[in-house]
Design a protein around this motif. Structure first.
Motif, PDB file in Angstrom:
ATOM      1  N   LEU A   2       7.118 -11.440  -7.999  1.00 36.73           N
ATOM      2  CA  LEU A   2       6.722 -11.671  -6.626  1.00 36.73           C
ATOM      3  C   LEU A   2       6.964 -13.123  -6.262  1.00 36.73           C
ATOM      4  CD1 LEU A   2       3.386  -9.679  -6.666  1.00 36.73           C
ATOM      5  CD2 LEU A   2       5.610  -8.914  -5.907  1.00 36.73           C
ATOM      6  N   SER A  60      -4.288  -8.106  -3.408  1.00 41.28           N
ATOM      7  CA  SER A  60      -5.500  -7.481  -2.873  1.00 41.28           C
ATOM      8  C   SER A  60      -5.883  -6.297  -3.749  1.00 41.28           C
ATOM      9  CB  SER A  60      -5.280  -7.019  -1.433  1.00 41.28           C
ATOM     10  OG  SER A  60      -5.085  -8.121  -0.568  1.00 41.28           O
ATOM     11  N   VAL A 137      -4.014  -6.290   3.666  1.00 39.31           N
ATOM     12  CA  VAL A 137      -2.603  -6.095   3.331  1.00 39.31           C
ATOM     13  C   VAL A 137      -1.715  -7.197   3.877  1.00 39.31           C
ATOM     14  CG1 VAL A 137      -0.630  -4.532   3.554  1.00 39.31           C
ATOM     15  CG2 VAL A 137      -2.924  -3.598   3.196  1.00 39.31           C
ATOM     16  N   ALA A 140      -0.449 -10.308   1.830  1.00 36.58           N
ATOM     17  CA  ALA A 140      -0.496 -10.055   0.393  1.00 36.58           C
ATOM     18  C   ALA A 140       0.891  -9.704  -0.128  1.00 36.58           C
ATOM     19  CB  ALA A 140      -1.474  -8.927   0.086  1.00 36.58           C
ATOM     20  N   GLN A 141       1.124  -9.987  -1.403  1.00 40.00           N
ATOM     21  CA  GLN A 141       2.382  -9.605  -2.036  1.00 40.00           C
ATOM     22  C   GLN A 141       2.237  -8.331  -2.871  1.00 40.00           C
ATOM     23  OE1 GLN A 141       1.615 -13.183  -1.911  1.00 40.00           O
ATOM     24  NE2 GLN A 141       2.896 -12.812  -0.115  1.00 40.00           N
ATOM     25  N   ALA A 142       1.014  -7.953  -3.208  1.00 37.56           N
ATOM     26  CA  ALA A 142       0.786  -6.729  -3.981  1.00 37.56           C
ATOM     27  C   ALA A 142      -0.578  -6.169  -3.613  1.00 37.56           C
ATOM     28  CB  ALA A 142       0.871  -7.003  -5.479  1.00 37.56           C
ATOM     29  N   LEU A 143      -0.681  -4.832  -3.673  1.00 39.48           N
ATOM     30  CA  LEU A 143      -1.926  -4.126  -3.363  1.00 39.48           C
ATOM     31  C   LEU A 143      -2.255  -3.196  -4.520  1.00 39.48           C
ATOM     32  CD1 LEU A 143      -4.209  -3.141  -1.407  1.00 39.48           C
ATOM     33  CD2 LEU A 143      -2.551  -1.466  -0.557  1.00 39.48           C
ATOM     34  N   ALA A 194       1.028   0.038   3.462  1.00 36.69           N
ATOM     35  CA  ALA A 194       1.471  -1.174   2.786  1.00 36.69           C
ATOM     36  C   ALA A 194       2.945  -1.089   2.428  1.00 36.69           C
ATOM     37  CB  ALA A 194       0.630  -1.407   1.530  1.00 36.69           C
ATOM     38  N   GLN A 198       6.390  -3.447   3.428  1.00 37.60           N
ATOM     39  CA  GLN A 198       7.104  -4.071   2.319  1.00 37.60           C
ATOM     40  C   GLN A 198       6.164  -4.775   1.336  1.00 37.60           C
ATOM     41  OE1 GLN A 198      10.464  -3.508   1.900  1.00 37.60           O
ATOM     42  NE2 GLN A 198      10.085  -2.170   3.661  1.00 37.60           N
ATOM     43  N   VAL A 199       4.948  -4.247   1.210  1.00 42.66           N
ATOM     44  CA  VAL A 199       3.993  -4.763   0.226  1.00 42.66           C
ATOM     45  C   VAL A 199       3.945  -3.763  -0.926  1.00 42.66           C
ATOM     46  CG1 VAL A 199       1.588  -5.391  -0.237  1.00 42.66           C
ATOM     47  CG2 VAL A 199       2.632  -5.980   1.961  1.00 42.66           C
ATOM     48  N   GLY A 201       2.646  -1.677  -4.013  1.00 42.17           N
ATOM     49  CA  GLY A 201       1.288  -1.250  -4.341  1.00 42.17           C
ATOM     50  C   GLY A 201       1.265  -0.026  -5.229  1.00 42.17           C
TER      51      GLY A 201
END
Length: 511
Positions: A2, A60, A137, A140-143, A194, A198-199, A201
């Motif tokens: 990321l 997140s 979200v 954030a770069q990841a969920l 998300a 483009q996050v 997860g």
């Protein structure tokens, strides 16, 4: 994997959390109707924000989207307690219950879910979804969504997500989960919204026996606390894979329990074992175990007095979910397995325990404790002993180690001057010669053996490695040359998280 953000604060709910800080915040939702007294009820969703002192991505972590995932709530709490801002690179937003006021659903039934990403100009539910999506979200770069299996079933840690996406697959492989399943997020869910933003997860799920609630106590003490500790540890492993935690830090403080495979088992499909009729489920195997084809998974007793029928595994596989003991209906799912080819390397390794897998019933009872045999291999790193046969004796309070010679060579400093011994200890393996080490005496005790003879023995403190268990223990030194095993491990060294099977040997493997 990321992109790395500069070290800066995170603003949520009108509160800015500066780098190196951890704060509790409230995500505001749409204003509710006023009560009879004229006062509005706070519907904000509580969250923790941990901002590291070093730059890094923002992740997140949300739990209990349906309001019934009590194991996930506990895991979020444990995760927050184990994150230290000074040792974190990036930031973590933790939402223990993604529902208004942070309340679990009434009567344990799943609450109506919100449709994300919502609408800022829509109805109250749509505005709530938009507010949560924007806070959790956006940016954030990841969920990571923490969940669990359906109510009434226990489950080991499993990662779910669209594994066709290489970013999600990489995240799942680095999560420390036991298995990874490919699953498309439900339209309107937080993960689906998300993905559109483009996050990257995925969902991490686990659960202990139902009905225990979220209770205080150390993770790994059994049941739901054990499962939540494993779930929190899996999130920490994921953060370490993203470079947000050091690997050693990610593994510290984890629940004592069975080791896991270094990478999850990627499964294209699962197999369900259903109840053939109404009855009572007895002695089901614990999730996380590997079973051979036709192995007994549990027994199903009829409602009326009669003989119970075995529930057998149709194929060799990894058990990821198991029903809890108790009444079941005909057709109910009792077990969910990931089929494994009996001749496949991963199947053989898991059954052997070489990569941390366990044969069903061998190492993990249903309460989450580690099962050991009456003879195991142990390690004593402080005494340079890598591998030594030891008898596990719950009838003995203290542990004992065989020494061939010992003599006092010095004393410690300070107000309590204690002898320093030079002792000759076993080499710890075939063909290994005894070697000489030094150890400080902590105390002296008088021990009476089975024949009634008493002996005054010195006591030292050293590190013990027994399978997944690593702890410091007290050991008495004596000549056990006439004994079959050079070491005896007593009950105080085992602790409350261990169950001894007196009919088995080497349940933790021979390596």
């Amino acid at each position: 994997m990321l992109g790395e953000l500069p070290a800066r604060g995170v603003r949520i709910g009108g509160v800015t959390v500066a780098p190196g800080e951890m704060r509790a915040v409230t995500i505001p939702l749409a204003a509710p109707p006023r009560s009879a007294s004229g006062h509005s009820v706070d519907r904000g969703v509580p969250a923790w924000v941990v901002v590291g002192a070093k730059p890094g991505p923002r992740v997140s972590v949300v739990a209990a989207i349906d309001g019934v995932e009590t194991t996930a709530v506990r895991a979020a709490r444990v995760l927050c307690a184990r994150l230290v801002p000074e040792e974190l690179a990036g930031s973590v937003v933790i939402v223990p219950v993604l529902r208004p006021a942070g309340r679990l659903a009434a009567r344990g039934r799943a609450a109506p879910t919100l449709r994300f990403p919502g609408d800022a100009a829509g109805k109250r539910g749509e505005r709530d979804a938009f507010a949560l999506f924007s806070a959790v979200v956006v940016g954030a770069q990841a969920l990571v969504v923490l969940g669990g299996p359906r109510r009434g079933r226990r489950g080991t840690v499993v990662a779910r997500g669209p594994l066709a996406d290489p970013r999600v697959r990489r995240l799942a492989l680095g999560s420390g989960a036991v298995a990874a399943l490919s699953a498309r997020p439900r339209p309107g869910s937080l993960l689906a919204a998300a993905a559109e933003a483009q996050v990257v997860g995925l969902t991490l799920s686990a659960s202990g026996p139902p009905g225990e609630g979220v209770r205080e106590g150390p993770a790994g003490s059994g049941g739901e606390d054990f499962a939540s500790g494993r779930l929190a540890e899996s999130v920490r492993t994921l953060l370490a894979g993203l470079g947000m935690l050091a690997s050693s830090e990610a593994s510290s403080g984890g629940a004592a329990g069975p080791l896991r495979p270094p990478v999850p088992v990627i499964a294209p499909r699962v197999l369900r074992v259903r109840a053939a009729g109404d009855g009572f489920l007895e002695a089901p195997v614990a999730p996380g175990g590997v079973v051979r084809a036709r192995a007994i998974l549990a027994r199903l007793s009829p409602l009326l007095p009669g003989r119970s029928a075995p529930v057998a595994a149709p194929v060799a596989g990894l058990v990821i979910e198991a029903a809890s003991p108790g009444p079941v209906r005909s057709g109910a799912t009792l077990f969910i397995l990931i089929p494994l080819a009996p001749a496949s390397p991963i199947s053989r390794a898991l059954v052997r325990g070489a990569v941390g897998g366990v044969a069903a019933g061998d190492r993990v009872p249903s309460d989450g404790k580690t099962r050991v045999g009456w003879v195991e291999h142990v390690g004593l790193p402080g005494l340079e002993i890598k591998r030594l046969k030891a008898k596990i004796d719950t009838g003995a309070r203290t542990s004992a180690l065989h020494v061939m010679r010992m003599r006092t060579i010095d004393t410690t400093g300070g107000p309590h001057r204690r002898p320093i011994l030079e002792i000759t200890v076993p080499g710890g393996g075939r063909g290994r010669r005894p070697h000489v080490v030094r150890a400080a005496v902590r105390d002296f005790v008088v021990v009476r053996d089975t024949s009634g003879r008493t002996e005054r023995r010195p006591v030292i403190e050293t590190a013990l490695k027994l399978g997944p268990i690593k702890r410091r223990i007290a050991v008495t030194l004596t000549n056990r040359g006439d004994m079959l095993f050079p070491m005896l491990v007593g009950r105080t060294a085992l602790g409350p998280g261990v169950v001894v099977d007196p009919s088995r040997r080497y349940l933790l493997g021979r390596t």
